[in-house]
Scaffold this motif. Structure first.
Motif, PDB file in Angstrom:
ATOM      1  N   ASP A 337       0.826  -1.213   0.000  1.00  0.00           N
ATOM      2  CA  ASP A 337       0.000   0.000   0.000  1.00  0.00           C
ATOM      3  C   ASP A 337       0.856   1.257   0.000  1.00  0.00           C
ATOM      4  OD1 ASP A 337      -2.194  -1.626   0.034  1.00  0.00           O
ATOM      5  OD2 ASP A 337      -3.088  -0.791   1.850  1.00  0.00           O
ATOM      6  N   SER A 338       2.062   1.170   0.520  1.00  0.00           N
ATOM      7  CA  SER A 338       2.938   2.340   0.548  1.00  0.00           C
ATOM      8  C   SER A 338       3.610   2.590  -0.804  1.00  0.00           C
ATOM      9  CB  SER A 338       4.010   2.170   1.628  1.00  0.00           C
ATOM     10  OG  SER A 338       4.948   1.157   1.264  1.00  0.00           O
ATOM     11  N   LEU A 339       3.556   1.596  -1.707  1.00  0.00           N
ATOM     12  CA  LEU A 339       4.221   1.712  -3.003  1.00  0.00           C
ATOM     13  C   LEU A 339       3.237   1.893  -4.156  1.00  0.00           C
ATOM     14  CD1 LEU A 339       6.862  -1.165  -2.668  1.00  0.00           C
ATOM     15  CD2 LEU A 339       7.220   1.271  -2.251  1.00  0.00           C
ATOM     16  N   TRP A 340       2.078   1.274  -4.072  1.00  0.00           N
ATOM     17  CA  TRP A 340       1.087   1.346  -5.141  1.00  0.00           C
ATOM     18  C   TRP A 340      -0.045   2.269  -4.707  1.00  0.00           C
ATOM     19  CZ3 TRP A 340       0.091  -4.237  -7.408  1.00  0.00           C
ATOM     20  CH2 TRP A 340       1.309  -4.795  -7.808  1.00  0.00           C
ATOM     21  N   GLY A 341      -0.405   3.207  -5.555  1.00  0.00           N
ATOM     22  CA  GLY A 341      -1.351   4.239  -5.154  1.00  0.00           C
ATOM     23  C   GLY A 341      -2.809   3.952  -5.456  1.00  0.00           C
ATOM     24  N   GLN A 342      -3.094   2.961  -6.317  1.00  0.00           N
ATOM     25  CA  GLN A 342      -4.479   2.707  -6.702  1.00  0.00           C
ATOM     26  C   GLN A 342      -5.042   1.544  -5.871  1.00  0.00           C
ATOM     27  OE1 GLN A 342      -1.914   2.998  -9.203  1.00  0.00           O
ATOM     28  NE2 GLN A 342      -2.435   5.155  -8.900  1.00  0.00           N
ATOM     29  N   ARG A 343      -6.373   1.426  -5.880  1.00  0.00           N
ATOM     30  CA  ARG A 343      -7.033   0.367  -5.130  1.00  0.00           C
ATOM     31  C   ARG A 343      -8.074  -0.318  -6.020  1.00  0.00           C
ATOM     32  NH1 ARG A 343      -3.182   1.333  -2.935  1.00  0.00           N
ATOM     33  NH2 ARG A 343      -2.805   2.129  -0.813  1.00  0.00           N
ATOM     34  N   ARG A 344      -8.277  -1.586  -5.757  1.00  0.00           N
ATOM     35  CA  ARG A 344      -9.258  -2.394  -6.497  1.00  0.00           C
ATOM     36  C   ARG A 344     -10.215  -3.009  -5.486  1.00  0.00           C
ATOM     37  NH1 ARG A 344      -8.091  -7.569 -10.570  1.00  0.00           N
ATOM     38  NH2 ARG A 344      -9.318  -6.707 -12.273  1.00  0.00           N
ATOM     39  N   ALA A 345     -11.513  -2.792  -5.686  1.00  0.00           N
ATOM     40  CA  ALA A 345     -12.515  -3.335  -4.772  1.00  0.00           C
ATOM     41  C   ALA A 345     -12.900  -4.740  -5.211  1.00  0.00           C
ATOM     42  CB  ALA A 345     -13.742  -2.439  -4.733  1.00  0.00           C
ATOM     43  N   ILE A 346     -12.871  -5.668  -4.264  1.00  0.00           N
ATOM     44  CA  ILE A 346     -13.229  -7.065  -4.492  1.00  0.00           C
ATOM     45  C   ILE A 346     -14.411  -7.391  -3.579  1.00  0.00           C
ATOM     46  CG2 ILE A 346     -12.425  -9.448  -4.477  1.00  0.00           C
ATOM     47  CD1 ILE A 346     -10.914  -7.688  -6.457  1.00  0.00           C
ATOM     48  N   VAL A 347     -15.448  -7.998  -4.142  1.00  0.00           N
ATOM     49  CA  VAL A 347     -16.665  -8.237  -3.375  1.00  0.00           C
ATOM     50  C   VAL A 347     -17.051  -9.707  -3.367  1.00  0.00           C
ATOM     51  CG1 VAL A 347     -17.557  -5.908  -3.751  1.00  0.00           C
ATOM     52  CG2 VAL A 347     -18.167  -7.742  -5.361  1.00  0.00           C
ATOM     53  N   ARG A 348     -17.878 -10.038  -2.385  1.00  0.00           N
ATOM     54  CA  ARG A 348     -18.516 -11.343  -2.283  1.00  0.00           C
ATOM     55  C   ARG A 348     -20.007 -11.098  -2.375  1.00  0.00           C
ATOM     56  NH1 ARG A 348     -17.176 -13.837   3.223  1.00  0.00           N
ATOM     57  NH2 ARG A 348     -15.084 -13.668   2.340  1.00  0.00           N
ATOM     58  N   VAL A 349     -20.698 -11.847  -3.221  1.00  0.00           N
ATOM     59  CA  VAL A 349     -22.134 -11.633  -3.404  1.00  0.00           C
ATOM     60  C   VAL A 349     -22.891 -12.938  -3.157  1.00  0.00           C
ATOM     61  CG1 VAL A 349     -21.721  -9.794  -5.082  1.00  0.00           C
ATOM     62  CG2 VAL A 349     -22.168 -12.112  -5.881  1.00  0.00           C
ATOM     63  N   THR A 350     -24.145 -12.780  -2.761  1.00  0.00           N
ATOM     64  CA  THR A 350     -25.033 -13.916  -2.527  1.00  0.00           C
ATOM     65  C   THR A 350     -26.348 -13.663  -3.238  1.00  0.00           C
ATOM     66  OG1 THR A 350     -24.041 -14.454  -0.386  1.00  0.00           O
ATOM     67  CG2 THR A 350     -26.266 -15.248  -0.772  1.00  0.00           C
ATOM     68  N   LEU A 351     -26.918 -14.711  -3.850  1.00  0.00           N
ATOM     69  CA  LEU A 351     -28.214 -14.584  -4.502  1.00  0.00           C
ATOM     70  C   LEU A 351     -28.972 -15.897  -4.364  1.00  0.00           C
ATOM     71  CD1 LEU A 351     -27.680 -14.782  -8.358  1.00  0.00           C
ATOM     72  CD2 LEU A 351     -25.757 -14.701  -6.803  1.00  0.00           C
ATOM     73  N   PRO A 352     -30.302 -15.838  -4.371  1.00  0.00           N
ATOM     74  CA  PRO A 352     -31.090 -17.061  -4.249  1.00  0.00           C
ATOM     75  C   PRO A 352     -31.234 -17.754  -5.591  1.00  0.00           C
ATOM     76  CG  PRO A 352     -32.548 -15.173  -4.351  1.00  0.00           C
ATOM     77  CD  PRO A 352     -31.138 -14.627  -4.378  1.00  0.00           C
ATOM     78  N   LEU A 353     -31.329 -19.072  -5.552  1.00  0.00           N
ATOM     79  CA  LEU A 353     -31.696 -19.816  -6.746  1.00  0.00           C
ATOM     80  C   LEU A 353     -33.225 -19.885  -6.824  1.00  0.00           C
ATOM     81  CD1 LEU A 353     -28.948 -22.587  -6.601  1.00  0.00           C
ATOM     82  CD2 LEU A 353     -28.975 -20.496  -7.979  1.00  0.00           C
ATOM     83  N   ALA A 354     -33.732 -20.588  -7.821  1.00  0.00           N
ATOM     84  CA  ALA A 354     -35.171 -20.571  -8.063  1.00  0.00           C
ATOM     85  C   ALA A 354     -35.936 -21.238  -6.921  1.00  0.00           C
ATOM     86  CB  ALA A 354     -35.486 -21.278  -9.380  1.00  0.00           C
ATOM     87  N   GLY A 355     -37.154 -20.749  -6.694  1.00  0.00           N
ATOM     88  CA  GLY A 355     -38.033 -21.396  -5.734  1.00  0.00           C
ATOM     89  C   GLY A 355     -38.331 -20.536  -4.523  1.00  0.00           C
ATOM     90  N   VAL A 356     -39.523 -20.743  -3.964  1.00  0.00           N
ATOM     91  CA  VAL A 356     -39.955 -19.982  -2.789  1.00  0.00           C
ATOM     92  C   VAL A 356     -39.058 -20.272  -1.597  1.00  0.00           C
ATOM     93  CG1 VAL A 356     -41.860 -19.650  -1.159  1.00  0.00           C
ATOM     94  CG2 VAL A 356     -42.343 -19.890  -3.601  1.00  0.00           C
TER      95      VAL A 356
END
Length: 384
Positions: A337-356
């Motif tokens: 972080d002290s050498l590279w000035g840019q940042r990349r956001a990494i995410v975790r996502v959750t979604l439902p499959l089909a059905g009630v």
């Protein structure tokens, strides 16, 4: 498992053929799928070396669960490929679900989707999981680049809630500046002076040189040097170095040989009197690249060899075919972080499959996650 969804051969050919789904195992690929997987990597909307064939095949033998490949073809051409596995726990909850499979040493989890076909590929993947009798209600996707082509297409194709449940930012190297100009613009003057002092002190110990692996070099000798350096330090003492088990050492060797054969490997080493005191492993997948692993000799820690080899890595900014490099580092990593000035956001996502039932599980889980997040937030300061 290597069966395509049924398509009526007598049906009229539509302007845009319906994608067909194929399930396969990493260790038992049909020859045509292996070749198309490699071709897909070259035309992916978002590069991800950790989803390319050479890396998945090197890492799959270490999987503690069965890994399935969900491949999507359109008009006979592969347009999407996602490694999947079933998980028995969702965080602390004993909740079975499906998730993209990542090896412990994989730092990005997005599938390979052909540029221009991202929406169709995701739609086919989700439809296949909705209909899959092995699916378990939720789909959990780790390691997506936030708002990148893969993430955006997923949201557009999902037609269901697609919640970000975790987010980090890690260092990224990306600039139109030349290496020296970037270094001066990004690294504060006091730190540059300290680094210059360390370079001078190291030079007093012997002949210092930066080497890059070339076609004439023996890759195995470089791998041996890396494994020895890593094992000699704190990772070796903690039992987490790659050389600590034959399986992880074999994975590393197979991954680097696979990367070299695919033209994706770069190795840098910092030598003192001809002996490596730091080695950096990069994976290249234009327009992107990944700083995969670093090892250094702790006997020379006072000279910060890990920092010094990263200075040579700034040469990546001079390459026309490479637009950025992902650090693959932890969030708030003090060195990079002290050498590279840019940042990349990494995410975790959750979604439902089909059905009630799946929707009900999804909403219950998300309610619990929001309550847990609210408890962790600091209480607001009292007003004056």
């Amino acid at each position: 498992m290597n069966a395509f969804t049924a398509i009526d051969p007598g049906a009229a050919v539509a302007a845009t053929p319906t994608p067909a789904v194929q399930w396969a195992m990493p260790g038992a690929l049909p020859a045509d799928l292996a070749a198309q997987w490699d071709a897909l990597a070259l035309d992916a909307a978002e590069p991800n070396v950790f989803a390319q064939r050479w890396f998945v095949e090197a890492s799959a033998p270490l999987a503690s669960r069965d890994v399935r490949l969900l491949a999507v073809r359109q008009a006979g051409r592969l347009i999407g490929l996602l490694p999947l596995a079933n998980a028995s726990r969702y965080g602390r909850l004993p909740l079975p679900h499906d998730e993209n499979w990542l090896h412990h040493h994989a730092f990005l989890g997005g599938p390979l989707l052909r540029a221009g076909h991202e929406h169709a590929a995701w739609a086919a993947i989700l439809a296949a999981l909705d209909a899959d009798p092995h699916a378990t209600g939720l789909l959990h996707l780790t390691g997506l680049v936030e708002h990148g082509p893969v993430h955006r297409a997923l949201i557009q194709a999902a037609a269901r809630p697609c919640d970000t449940v975790y987010r980090i930012e890690r260092a990224l190297l990306q600039s139109d500046l030349a290496p020296e100009a970037y270094y001066e613009a990004t690294v504060r003057k006091k730190k540059r002076k300290e680094i210059a002092r360390l370079q001078s002190r190291l030079a007093e110990q012997g002949a210092v040189a930066i080497r890059r692996l070339d076609d004439a070099d023996d890759l195995d000798s470089w791998i041996d040097a890396f494994l020895a350096l890593e094992a000699s330090g704190w990772k070796g003492r903690a039992g987490s170095a790659l050389a600590c088990t034959p399986q992880t050492a074999a994975f590393f060797r197979a991954a680097l040989h696979g990367a070299r054969a695919a033209g994706k490997l770069e190795l840098l080493r910092l030598d003192l009197d001809g002996r490596a005191i730091a080695i950096l492993v990069n994976f290249l997948s234009p327009p992107g690249s990944y700083s995969f692993k670093t090892a250094f000799d702790e006997a020379y820690a006072r000279y910060s060899p890990g920092v010094l080899i990263q200075l040579a890595n700034f040469d990546m900014l001079d390459r026309d075919e490479i637009a950025w490099m992902d650090s693959c580092a932890a969030q708030d990593h003090p060195m990079i972080d002290s050498l590279w000035g840019q940042r990349r956001a990494i995410v975790r996502v959750t979604l439902p499959l089909a059905g009630v039932r799946s929707r009900a599980i999804f909403h219950a889980v998300r309610t619990l996650e929001r309550l847990a997040a609210a408890r962790k937030r600091p209480a607001p300061e009292p007003s004056a």
